[in-house]
Write a protein that holds these residues in place. Structure first.
Motif, short mmCIF file in Angstrom:
data_model
loop_
_atom_site.label_atom_id
_atom_site.label_comp_id
_atom_site.label_asym_id
_atom_site.label_seq_id
_atom_site.Cartn_x
_atom_site.Cartn_y
_atom_site.Cartn_z
N VAL A 272 3.62 38.13 9.81
CA VAL A 272 3.68 38.19 11.17
C VAL A 272 2.22 38.97 11.44
CG1 VAL A 272 4.65 39.50 13.00
CG2 VAL A 272 6.09 38.38 11.30
N PRO A 273 1.11 38.36 12.15
CA PRO A 273 1.45 37.32 12.96
C PRO A 273 0.71 36.12 12.32
CG PRO A 273 -0.49 38.63 13.86
CD PRO A 273 -0.06 39.20 12.63
N GLY A 274 0.36 36.13 11.14
CA GLY A 274 -0.10 34.99 10.49
C GLY A 274 0.50 33.82 10.59
N ASP A 275 1.87 33.88 9.98
CA ASP A 275 2.51 32.48 10.27
C ASP A 275 3.76 32.53 11.39
OD1 ASP A 275 2.06 31.72 7.70
OD2 ASP A 275 3.30 33.08 6.83
N VAL A 276 4.02 33.78 11.90
CA VAL A 276 4.91 33.74 13.28
C VAL A 276 4.47 34.98 14.06
CG1 VAL A 276 7.07 33.70 14.21
CG2 VAL A 276 6.81 32.76 11.77
N SER A 277 4.33 34.56 15.43
CA SER A 277 3.93 35.70 16.33
C SER A 277 5.34 36.15 16.98
CB SER A 277 2.95 35.26 17.41
OG SER A 277 1.83 34.99 16.90
N VAL A 278 5.39 37.30 17.18
CA VAL A 278 6.82 37.87 17.84
C VAL A 278 6.30 38.69 18.94
CG1 VAL A 278 8.76 39.14 17.35
CG2 VAL A 278 7.68 37.93 15.52
N VAL A 279 7.05 38.61 20.09
CA VAL A 279 7.13 39.32 21.11
C VAL A 279 8.36 39.87 21.38
CG1 VAL A 279 6.46 39.42 23.75
CG2 VAL A 279 4.89 38.02 22.36
N GLY A 280 8.54 41.06 21.97
CA GLY A 280 9.74 41.70 22.20
C GLY A 280 9.75 42.00 23.81
N PHE A 281 10.70 42.72 23.99
CA PHE A 281 11.02 43.27 25.56
C PHE A 281 11.62 44.70 25.68
CE2 PHE A 281 12.27 43.03 29.84
CZ PHE A 281 11.61 41.93 30.84
#
Length: 343
Positions: A272-281
């Motif tokens: 993360v974030p190379g393979d998967v990007s993540v956004v929280g809340f």
């Protein structure tokens, strides 16, 4: 007639009559000063206040409230006190109430039912509050068939606005749209979603907005993976997402579940974030210290608390309902957990 034992007077505390004797005025004059009436001359007022200070006398706030019809006290009915959003909102309400000169009486309910909420209102009425703020998500209230009792000013926080009371809430849809569009603008083909519990209004609004944003951009809508707001549920749902090579971007309904997802991705060897990007809340304080630091949607609990208290005080002072809802804007905070997909 025998003089009163000073020890007895100290035990019960000084009375209005004690102040009147020391100041050389009538009890009615002391009452006027204690209630901030203006029909007492300045010299007499100063003498009475000096006597109050000398004796350590404090006016009876409850009795004064009964005379004036205002207790300067707000009640809060809360379900699931342990949740992050509830505790942060409640903290903001407490601060806003204090700054406005009101005390806060907290009453948790163990289950959301007509009987439980009605009993909560009754108990708060016995505690002499001027109005009530409800922090129970609307889907829970709706499913329980709860009808809110009349007789007290009410403000509902985090609600679907199905009630005839003022509503204050974060703009859940705006926040989800900001998160989803951010990931699409980075170049991700679509965005997966790790949602909150289906019974939650906030989770439902975020889920609907995520889906509509994808549809508006002509993108595929992947199946939703649900959690229960906790990091452990984010980890459990995240294991399935981490195992899916098609997943390159995930919008998570809160930061705690995002933390669990980050662990699941790490264990699967997906960067993360190379393979998967993540956004929280939420933008909880710890989000900036995740690894990598979490891109997330910031909601202003302080603003929600302030607007809730302001709306309730307006209800109390006006003596009638004002139904205009208040929607508090969100903000996208970009950090290190998002990037363009690998080419």
């Amino acid at each position: 007639m025998a003089a009163e034992d000073p020890l007895v007077r100290r035990r019960r505390g000084p009375s209005m009559a004690d102040v009147a004797r020391l100041a050389g005025v009538s009890g009615q004059t002391v009452s006027r000063v204690a209630n901030d009436r203006h029909n007492v001359d300045a010299v007499t007022r100063d003498r009475v206040r000096a006597a109050m200070r000398e004796l350590g006398y404090r006016p009876n706030g409850a009795a004064r409230a009964l005379r004036n019809g205002e207790f300067r006290s707000i009640g809060a009915i809360v379900f699931e006190l342990s949740s992050f959003g509830t505790t942060r909102t409640l903290d903001a309400i407490a601060k806003a109430a204090t700054m406005s000169g009101y005390s806060l009486n907290l009453l948790p309910v163990l289950d959301v039912s007509q009987r439980a909420v009605t009993n909560a209102f009754s108990r708060l009425g016995e505690q002499a509050v001027d109005g009530v703020i409800i922090l129970i998500e609307a889907h829970t209230l709706d499913e329980a068939g709860v009808q809110l009792p009349d007789g007290l000013p009410v403000v509902v926080v985090d609600s679907s606005a199905h009630y005839d009371y003022p509503i204050v809430d974060t703009d859940q849809a705006q926040g989800a749209r900001l998160a989803t569009e951010h990931l699409l603008e980075l170049g991700h083909r679509t965005v997966w979603h790790l949602g909150g519990p289906p019974t939650s209004f906030a989770a439902d609004r975020r889920r609907q907005s995520w889906e509509q944003t994808l549809l508006d951009h002509g993108r595929e809508v992947p199946p939703v993976h649900d959690g229960d707001w906790t990091a452990s549920s984010g980890y459990d749902a995240g294991r399935a997402l981490a195992a899916n090579a098609d997943v390159t971007a995930v919008f998570v309904a809160n930061d705690q579940m995002a933390l669990g997802l980050l662990r699941a991705l790490y264990e699967r060897g997906r960067a993360v974030p190379g393979d998967v990007s993540v956004v929280g809340f939420d933008d909880m304080e710890e989000a900036a210290h995740f690894w990598p630091p979490l891109t997330t949607v910031r909601q202003s609990f302080a603003e929600v608390g302030r607007h809730s208290v302001d709306a309730l005080i307006s209800e109390i002072q006006a003596g009638e309902h004002h139904h205009s809802p208040v929607s508090v804007a969100t903000e996208l905070v970009v950090r290190g957990s998002t990037a363009p997909p690998r080419t």
